[in-house]
Structure formats: structure tokens, C-alpha cells
Design an enzyme around this catalytic site. Structure first.
Site, PDB file in Angstrom:
ATOM      1  N   ASP A 178      41.765  32.044  11.053  1.00 25.77           N
ATOM      2  CA  ASP A 178      40.311  32.166  11.139  1.00 25.77           C
ATOM      3  C   ASP A 178      39.836  32.989   9.947  1.00 25.77           C
ATOM      4  OD1 ASP A 178      40.180  30.724  13.503  1.00 25.77           O
ATOM      5  OD2 ASP A 178      40.355  32.517  14.760  1.00 25.77           O
ATOM      6  N   ASP A 197      37.169  25.241  14.811  1.00 27.76           N
ATOM      7  CA  ASP A 197      36.435  25.786  15.954  1.00 27.76           C
ATOM      8  C   ASP A 197      35.006  25.244  15.997  1.00 27.76           C
ATOM      9  OD1 ASP A 197      38.668  27.293  16.534  1.00 27.76           O
ATOM     10  OD2 ASP A 197      37.935  29.088  15.530  1.00 27.76           O
TER      11      ASP A 197
END
Length: 231
Positions: A178, A197
Site C-alpha cells: 500500500d 483497493d
């Protein structure tokens, strides 16, 4: 006084039989037969489904759309993760847009937006199941909205699944990369996320919206049936 009019019943009168037969049945190629053919063609174009469904005759195009969207999102996710690792590894957060966005590298063992940490193996198996369901459902699609929504979910699921399978510390336990944090460099305002995501969330919202509008993946429109029942 006794004269009988034989002109109307004379079978030998030229054209009498043809006039009679012409009045009873349409000649081949006439407008009546053409109308019948058009009616039957219309029935074949929209077979009865019980929900007055209008189904798209383009399943191959919808398959191409679904897997095309998934491929583009998967490629974008892989590319951005590689770039993030190369540029942000062991570096301080990068501030963008006056602090509205920060780029910071985070290794996430959990689900989207850093949820369910510690269940990496279960999330990996769940992602595999989601991919399998979408692939099984794909040939039945008759809705453009569903194709786009499922394509977004498929691309995002494959992107994060690739991290869980191939990144450290090992298969089914790999940590997802991330790198986007909103309004704070540490994810305290909004969880740190990645392209996969965002794709999963956007695809899920689109699928839910299509369901709320009464539009099924197979092209059935339930809203139209409700209106007809009220009428």
C-alpha cells in the site's frame, strides 16, 4: 318474373374462382404474410422471461469488456506497486497537493484499507474464491454495468492476490504493498491503500448500484415488471 340471376354463382365465369380464393387467403409475398413474419421475428427477438427482460445479444463483447477492464486495472496495480517500492523504500513520506495526499510505503498483511490484519492466508483463499465466482459468472453476463463492475473487482482481487502469493514472507502470507495515504502521512485519517483497493471498492459500489436499480447480471430488469404489475 321467374328469371334467376346466375352471374354471381356461375362457376365458369372467368376470374370467379380466383376472386373467391383471393378473398379467403393472402397470396404468397402479400403484406399480410409479411406482417406475420415480422410478428414471429419480434417474438424471437425478445423471448418471454417472466420479468419482461431485454437481453443483450453481445455476450462476447461483454466478456471482452469484463476481462479488458480487469487486465487494465491489474496492470496499473502491478506497475504502481513496483514504482512505489522502488521510490519509497526506506524513504520519508512524499507530500502531494499541499498535504491532501501522501505517498508512503506500507506492507499490509490484512485486507483492503488495512482491515483484518493477521488473517492473510484466509484473505488469500477468499480472493481466490472471488476470482473463481467471477470467472464462472462471466459467460452469463448480459449487462454492461455488471461487466464493468465485476471487471473492476476482478482486477483488484487479482492485484492483491498476487502480492499475497508472491511477496514476503511467503505464499498465502505475503504482505500487500500500500502506498497512498490521505490527509496524513501515517494513515491516521484514512487507511493507506493502493490501486487494487480502489478498484475493488469502486466495482463493488457499481454492482450494488445495479442491483438497487433492479438490473441483474443476465440483463433482467425487475423495475419494469413492478411498474407493469402496478398498472
Amino acid at each position: 318474373m321467374g328469371r334467376v340471376n346466375t352471374e354471381q354463382s356461375d362457376p365458369d365465369r372467368p376470374g370467379a374462382n380466383s376472386a373467391t380464393s383471393g378473398a379467403g387467403a393472402p397470396e404468397p409475398g402479400s403484406d399480410a404474410s409479411g406482417a406475420t413474419e415480422q410478428a414471429s421475428g419480434a417474438e424471437q427477438a425478445e423471448p418471454g422471461t417472466g420479468d419482461t427482460a431485454v437481453r443483450s445479444p453481445r455476450p462476447r463483447k461483454l466478456l471482452a469488456l469484463l476481462f479488458g477492464v480487469a487486465a487494465v486495472l491489474l496492470a496499473a496495480d502491478v506497475f504502481t506497486k513496483i514504482a512505489a517500492v522502488a521510490a519509497l523504500e526506506n524513504q520519508p513520506p512524499m507530500k502531494l497537493f499541499g498535504g491532501a495526499v501522501y505517498l508512503v510505503l506500507v506492507r499490509n498483511p490484512g485486507a483492503a484499507f488495512s482491515l483484518a490484519t493477521g488473517l492473510t492466508w484466509l484473505l488469500a483463499l477468499l480472493a481466490i474464491a472471488v476470482v473463481g465466482v467471477i470467472v464462472w459468472l462471466a459467460p452469463k453476463l448480459r449487462s454492461t454495468g455488471w461487466a464493468i463492475g465485476l471487471g473492476l473487482v476482478l482486477g483488484g482481487a487479482c492485484g492483491n492476490l498476487g502480492d499475497r502469493l508472491f511477496r514476503a514472507p511467503g505464499p498465502l502470507r505475503g504482505h500487500v504493498v500500500d502506498f497512498v495515504s490521505l490527509f496524513a502521512p501515517d494513515g491516521s485519517v484514512w487507511p493507506v491503500f493502493n490501486v487494487a483497493d480502489s478498484s475493488i471498492v469502486c466495482g463493488g459500489i457499481l454492482v450494488v448500484l445495479m442491483s438497487l436499480l433492479g438490473r441483474d447480471y443476465d440483463g433482467t430488469v425487475h423495475v419494469r415488471k413492478k411498474r407493469e404489475d402496478k398498472a
